[in-house]
Design an enzyme around this catalytic site. Structure first.
Site, PDB file in Angstrom:
ATOM      1  N   GLN A  35       0.437  -9.807   5.899  1.00 37.38           N
ATOM      2  CA  GLN A  35       0.708 -11.155   6.401  1.00 37.38           C
ATOM      3  C   GLN A  35      -0.604 -11.894   6.646  1.00 37.38           C
ATOM      4  OE1 GLN A  35       3.316 -10.652   9.757  1.00 37.38           O
ATOM      5  NE2 GLN A  35       4.977  -9.838   8.510  1.00 37.38           N
ATOM      6  N   TYR A  62       4.801 -14.432  -5.234  1.00 36.94           N
ATOM      7  CA  TYR A  62       4.313 -13.750  -4.032  1.00 36.94           C
ATOM      8  C   TYR A  62       4.508 -14.656  -2.816  1.00 36.94           C
ATOM      9  CZ  TYR A  62       1.840 -10.425  -7.122  1.00 36.94           C
ATOM     10  OH  TYR A  62       1.518  -9.484  -8.073  1.00 36.94           O
ATOM     11  N   GLN A 184      -1.004  -6.934 -17.722  1.00 32.68           N
ATOM     12  CA  GLN A 184      -1.065  -6.399 -16.368  1.00 32.68           C
ATOM     13  C   GLN A 184       0.066  -5.381 -16.206  1.00 32.68           C
ATOM     14  OE1 GLN A 184      -0.889  -7.982 -11.773  1.00 32.68           O
ATOM     15  NE2 GLN A 184      -2.044  -9.199 -13.272  1.00 32.68           N
ATOM     16  N   TRP A 212      -2.100  -2.741 -11.860  1.00 34.62           N
ATOM     17  CA  TRP A 212      -1.595  -3.002 -10.516  1.00 34.62           C
ATOM     18  C   TRP A 212      -1.067  -1.710  -9.903  1.00 34.62           C
ATOM     19  CZ3 TRP A 212       3.612  -2.167  -9.526  1.00 34.62           C
ATOM     20  CH2 TRP A 212       4.529  -2.294 -10.578  1.00 34.62           C
ATOM     21  N   LYS A 223      -2.863   9.369   3.099  1.00 31.65           N
ATOM     22  CA  LYS A 223      -2.071   9.548   4.318  1.00 31.65           C
ATOM     23  C   LYS A 223      -1.008  10.625   4.167  1.00 31.65           C
ATOM     24  CE  LYS A 223      -2.704   4.741   5.754  1.00 31.65           C
ATOM     25  NZ  LYS A 223      -2.035   3.437   6.038  1.00 31.65           N
ATOM     26  N   ARG A 235       3.542   1.593   5.435  1.00 38.00           N
ATOM     27  CA  ARG A 235       4.346   0.747   4.548  1.00 38.00           C
ATOM     28  C   ARG A 235       5.183   1.567   3.582  1.00 38.00           C
ATOM     29  NH1 ARG A 235       0.712  -3.071   1.378  1.00 38.00           N
ATOM     30  NH2 ARG A 235      -0.723  -1.315   1.465  1.00 38.00           N
ATOM     31  N   GLY A 289      -5.835  -3.955  -3.409  1.00 37.30           N
ATOM     32  CA  GLY A 289      -5.299  -4.800  -2.358  1.00 37.30           C
ATOM     33  C   GLY A 289      -5.729  -4.261  -1.007  1.00 37.30           C
ATOM     34  N   ASN A 299     -11.727   0.679  -0.590  1.00 39.12           N
ATOM     35  CA  ASN A 299     -11.380   0.507  -2.004  1.00 39.12           C
ATOM     36  C   ASN A 299     -12.575   0.058  -2.839  1.00 39.12           C
ATOM     37  OD1 ASN A 299      -8.715   1.293  -1.687  1.00 39.12           O
ATOM     38  ND2 ASN A 299      -7.956  -0.788  -1.423  1.00 39.12           N
TER      39      ASN A 299
END
Length: 346
Positions: A35, A62, A184, A212, A223, A235, A289, A299
């Site tokens: 967000q 998006y 992509q 992607w 994780k 997430r 991302g 990253n």
């Protein structure tokens, strides 16, 4: 930061780009991605530019256009220092003219994206999904018109079946209009289907890949551990099921080797997973991302070094799985392992 040719175009892109899917955060899917608002987006972009990441990828779908709007606001005053990639074609509403890439929809979508992005041009426009209702000639004529006007500089597709991409390439040659130069695609150590058909096509036809979800919809962030559980705050609870399924045995075998190599190299699990991707044929760019500075810094550490040949081979072996027909047949041929070197060279 290494820079590579985008397929057989003259455009040089950084090996990493920043995906702005976390900007805006509205709707059932994108609210789980992130967000990020304008001030935070500006800070993340500052960090990218310091590292040499000059390509930013988004899409009209998006957060219903908010990602493009936030990216445009955050880039204000430095547009000429960056490249912008956006996508269109997925539904933006329920109306009959709110999806696809017909001539009218494509023109309107580009105009709307330019307004939201606060720019006069899109450096890389990609058709976000295959539209079976619009003839390739209509698509190609419209793209040619947009490129002649200077509103689109380069173009490509995303998530296309190989035969449909080949149809566009052939018809573009016949019509003497610009070819798509980028595809992509989803590609990761737990999702290597791209190699079966689309990679050989890209190598043969000079179509570079922008990757992607290089961390397998969050599965390769470090994780998850064999025998462990998904962290309470993750997430993965909301997003993993939205992507292609991954067999648990494959996932944890890959994670075991990733953790081993991370320990050997002093790198993080995501850095190792992304670095492996940058070594694969046809890969021009990997989209990373991040919802915050720490994730982005980690990253960005995926480049500037390389896995050695033995480490890369271990990851290749452990992540291999049987290809679907007919790819299984030609993958057994000796020549498959000698696909052309990446179309990208620093």
């Amino acid at each position: 930061m290494d820079y590579r040719q985008l397929g057989q175009s003259g455009l040089r892109v950084p090996v990493l780009s920043f995906g702005a899917g976390t900007f805006g955060g509205t709707g059932p899917l994108f609210s789980n991605w992130g967000q990020t608002e304008v001030d935070e987006a500006r800070a993340l972009i500052d960090l990218c530019l310091e590292a040499g990441v000059t390509l930013f990828d988004t899409a009209d779908v998006y957060s219903a256009g908010r990602s493009e709007s936030i990216l445009g606001a955050a880039l204000e005053g430095r547009r000429d220092a960056v490249l912008i990639s956006t996508k269109t074609g997925l539904p933006m509403g329920d109306g009959p003219d709110e999806w696809g890439v017909s001539r009218g929809r494509l023109v309107r979508s580009v105009e709307a994206a330019l307004k939201r992005l606060r720019t006069d041009r899109i450096d890389i426009l990609q058709l976000h999904a295959y539209d079976s209702h619009t003839p390739p000639e209509e698509i190609l004529n419209t793209i040619d018109m947009l490129m002649r006007s200077g509103k689109v500089i380069h173009w490509g597709v995303s998530n296309y079946p190989g035969w449909a991409l080949m149809q566009l390439l052939e018809r573009a040659d016949q019509m003497n209009v610009p070819r798509p130069v980028v595809h992509q695609v989803y590609y990761s150590l737990v999702g290597r289907d791209y190699e079966w058909d689309l990679m050989p096509l890209g190598a043969h036809e000079g179509v570079g890949a922008m990757i992607w979800s290089p961390l397998g919809w969050g599965r390769l962030t470090g994780k998850l551990h064999r025998g462990g559980t998904v962290p309470a705050v993750s997430r993965l609870h909301e997003t993993a099921s939205m992507g292609p399924p991954v067999d648990d045995a494959l996932l944890y075998d890959v994670l075991d080797v990733l953790f081993e190599i991370a320990a050997e190299t002093g790198r993080s699990v995501p850095q190792v997973a992304i670095n492996w991707l940058t070594q694969q044929p046809t890969v021009s760019n990997v989209i990373i991302g991040a919802r915050n500075r720490a994730q982005l810094v980690d990253n960005l550490g995926a480049v500037g070094w390389s896995l050695d040949a033995e480490q890369s081979a271990r990851l290749t072996r452990v992540s291999e799985r049987d290809a679907a027909y007919p790819a299984a047949q030609y993958r057994r041929q000796e020549g498959f392992a000698r696909l052309s070197a990446p179309l990208v060279k620093a």
